[in-house]
Design a protein around this motif. Structure first.
Motif, PDB file in Angstrom:
ATOM      1  N   TRP A   1       0.806  -1.219   0.000  1.00  0.00           N
ATOM      2  CA  TRP A   1       0.000   0.000   0.000  1.00  0.00           C
ATOM      3  C   TRP A   1       0.840   1.270   0.000  1.00  0.00           C
ATOM      4  CZ3 TRP A   1      -4.318   0.556  -2.102  1.00  0.00           C
ATOM      5  CH2 TRP A   1      -4.945   1.801  -2.039  1.00  0.00           C
ATOM      6  N   ASP A   2       1.962   1.289   0.711  1.00  0.00           N
ATOM      7  CA  ASP A   2       2.818   2.482   0.703  1.00  0.00           C
ATOM      8  C   ASP A   2       3.296   2.791  -0.719  1.00  0.00           C
ATOM      9  OD1 ASP A   2       2.552   2.921   3.415  1.00  0.00           O
ATOM     10  OD2 ASP A   2       4.458   1.947   3.937  1.00  0.00           O
TER      11      ASP A   2
ATOM     12  N   ILE B   1       1.751   1.944  -3.465  1.00  0.00           N
ATOM     13  CA  ILE B   1       0.585   2.387  -4.236  1.00  0.00           C
ATOM     14  C   ILE B   1       0.299   3.859  -3.944  1.00  0.00           C
ATOM     15  CG2 ILE B   1      -1.921   2.113  -4.504  1.00  0.00           C
ATOM     16  CD1 ILE B   1      -1.437  -0.940  -4.152  1.00  0.00           C
ATOM     17  N   GLU B   2       0.422   4.248  -2.675  1.00  0.00           N
ATOM     18  CA  GLU B   2       0.200   5.662  -2.334  1.00  0.00           C
ATOM     19  C   GLU B   2       1.220   6.560  -3.032  1.00  0.00           C
ATOM     20  OE1 GLU B   2       0.086   5.546   1.978  1.00  0.00           O
ATOM     21  OE2 GLU B   2      -2.107   5.701   1.921  1.00  0.00           O
TER      22      GLU B   2
ATOM     23  N   ILE C   1       0.109   6.912  -6.533  1.00  0.00           N
ATOM     24  CA  ILE C   1      -0.996   7.872  -6.627  1.00  0.00           C
ATOM     25  C   ILE C   1      -0.447   9.292  -6.713  1.00  0.00           C
ATOM     26  CG2 ILE C   1      -2.938   8.874  -5.341  1.00  0.00           C
ATOM     27  CD1 ILE C   1      -3.514   5.953  -4.333  1.00  0.00           C
TER      28      ILE C   1
ATOM     29  N   ASN D   1      -6.278   7.298 -11.813  1.00  0.00           N
ATOM     30  CA  ASN D   1      -6.628   7.764 -10.469  1.00  0.00           C
ATOM     31  C   ASN D   1      -7.917   7.117  -9.984  1.00  0.00           C
ATOM     32  OD1 ASN D   1      -4.389   9.367 -10.415  1.00  0.00           O
ATOM     33  ND2 ASN D   1      -5.471  11.305 -10.464  1.00  0.00           N
TER      34      ASN D   1
ATOM     35  N   LEU E   1      -7.343   3.455  -9.011  1.00  0.00           N
ATOM     36  CA  LEU E   1      -6.594   3.403  -7.751  1.00  0.00           C
ATOM     37  C   LEU E   1      -7.482   3.822  -6.586  1.00  0.00           C
ATOM     38  CD1 LEU E   1      -3.166   4.792  -8.949  1.00  0.00           C
ATOM     39  CD2 LEU E   1      -3.633   2.475  -8.136  1.00  0.00           C
ATOM     40  N   SER E   2      -8.361   4.776  -6.820  1.00  0.00           N
ATOM     41  CA  SER E   2      -9.312   5.189  -5.788  1.00  0.00           C
ATOM     42  C   SER E   2     -10.255   4.043  -5.432  1.00  0.00           C
ATOM     43  CB  SER E   2     -10.108   6.407  -6.273  1.00  0.00           C
ATOM     44  OG  SER E   2     -11.135   6.730  -5.378  1.00  0.00           O
TER      45      SER E   2
ATOM     46  N   GLU F   1      -8.516   1.705  -3.289  1.00  0.00           N
ATOM     47  CA  GLU F   1      -8.474   2.235  -1.922  1.00  0.00           C
ATOM     48  C   GLU F   1      -9.789   1.962  -1.194  1.00  0.00           C
ATOM     49  OE1 GLU F   1      -6.957   6.168   0.473  1.00  0.00           O
ATOM     50  OE2 GLU F   1      -7.541   6.411  -1.612  1.00  0.00           O
ATOM     51  N   GLN F   2     -10.918   2.018  -1.923  1.00  0.00           N
ATOM     52  CA  GLN F   2     -12.207   1.699  -1.311  1.00  0.00           C
ATOM     53  C   GLN F   2     -12.258   0.231  -0.877  1.00  0.00           C
ATOM     54  OE1 GLN F   2     -14.481   4.003  -0.423  1.00  0.00           O
ATOM     55  NE2 GLN F   2     -12.924   5.395  -1.196  1.00  0.00           N
TER      56      GLN F   2
ATOM     57  N   LYS G   1      -9.632  -1.448   0.033  1.00  0.00           N
ATOM     58  CA  LYS G   1      -8.779  -1.467   1.216  1.00  0.00           C
ATOM     59  C   LYS G   1      -9.559  -0.997   2.447  1.00  0.00           C
ATOM     60  CE  LYS G   1      -4.635   0.686   3.135  1.00  0.00           C
ATOM     61  NZ  LYS G   1      -4.927   1.921   3.817  1.00  0.00           N
ATOM     62  N   LYS G   2     -10.322   0.065   2.297  1.00  0.00           N
ATOM     63  CA  LYS G   2     -11.112   0.585   3.427  1.00  0.00           C
ATOM     64  C   LYS G   2     -12.176  -0.420   3.853  1.00  0.00           C
ATOM     65  CE  LYS G   2     -10.291   5.469   2.714  1.00  0.00           C
ATOM     66  NZ  LYS G   2     -10.831   6.754   2.292  1.00  0.00           N
TER      67      LYS G   2
END
Length: 145
Positions: free
Chosen positions: A81-82, A84-85, A88, A128, A131-132, A135-136, A138-139
């Motif tokens: 994840w780091d 991936i951030e 982003i 973007n 990738l967003s 992230e959803q 992941k959340k």
């Protein structure tokens, strides 16, 4: 509709869609063979590569329902994840560059360049967005992430 029937329906949909993607690849290939115009060729190559990758994604979807289940566990996502951030952040910089270039040529009658810059910007926006969406996921896996 049962789960099995739904899965079979999606698999059939993907297989049909793959045939259309193959036809799109052939169609763009015919245009590329017919023209020497670099703009038309580039646009057709972009579409051709997208269609080829769409085929791969459709194959992955069908395979995930037909033969090999796919999973993503929190640890796997957490491990990268780091990175991936950081990616982003790179994508955000590309959007800034696209906006700068588009602002600079606005109203300058540089239609081809503006057309291609808009394509690039839209493609970066797509990156973007996917990738967003990741992230959803992941959340959803980490409610407090």
């Amino acid at each position: 509709m049962s789960t099995k029937e739904l899965q079979q329906s999606i698999i059939e949909n993907m297989r049909h869609w793959q045939k259309i993607e193959n036809a799109a690849v052939a169609s763009t290939g015919r245009v590329i063979e017919k023209t020497q115009n670099p703009i038309v060729r580039m646009v057709m190559e972009i579409i051709q590569r997208d269609s080829q990758f769409h085929y791969r994604v459709q194959e992955f979807i069908a395979d995930s329902l037909e033969t090999k289940a796919v999973s993503l566990n929190p640890d796997e996502l957490g491990e990268v994840w780091d990175m991936i951030e950081k990616h982003i952040q790179l994508e955000e910089k590309t959007l800034e560059l696209a906006d700068q270039a588009l602002t600079a040529i606005k109203g300058k009658k540089m239609l081809v360049q503006e057309y291609l810059l808009n394509y690039l910007k839209e493609d970066e926006l797509k990156h973007n967005k996917i990738l967003s969406h990741l992230e959803q996921i992941k959340k959803g896996m980490y409610p407090y992430a």
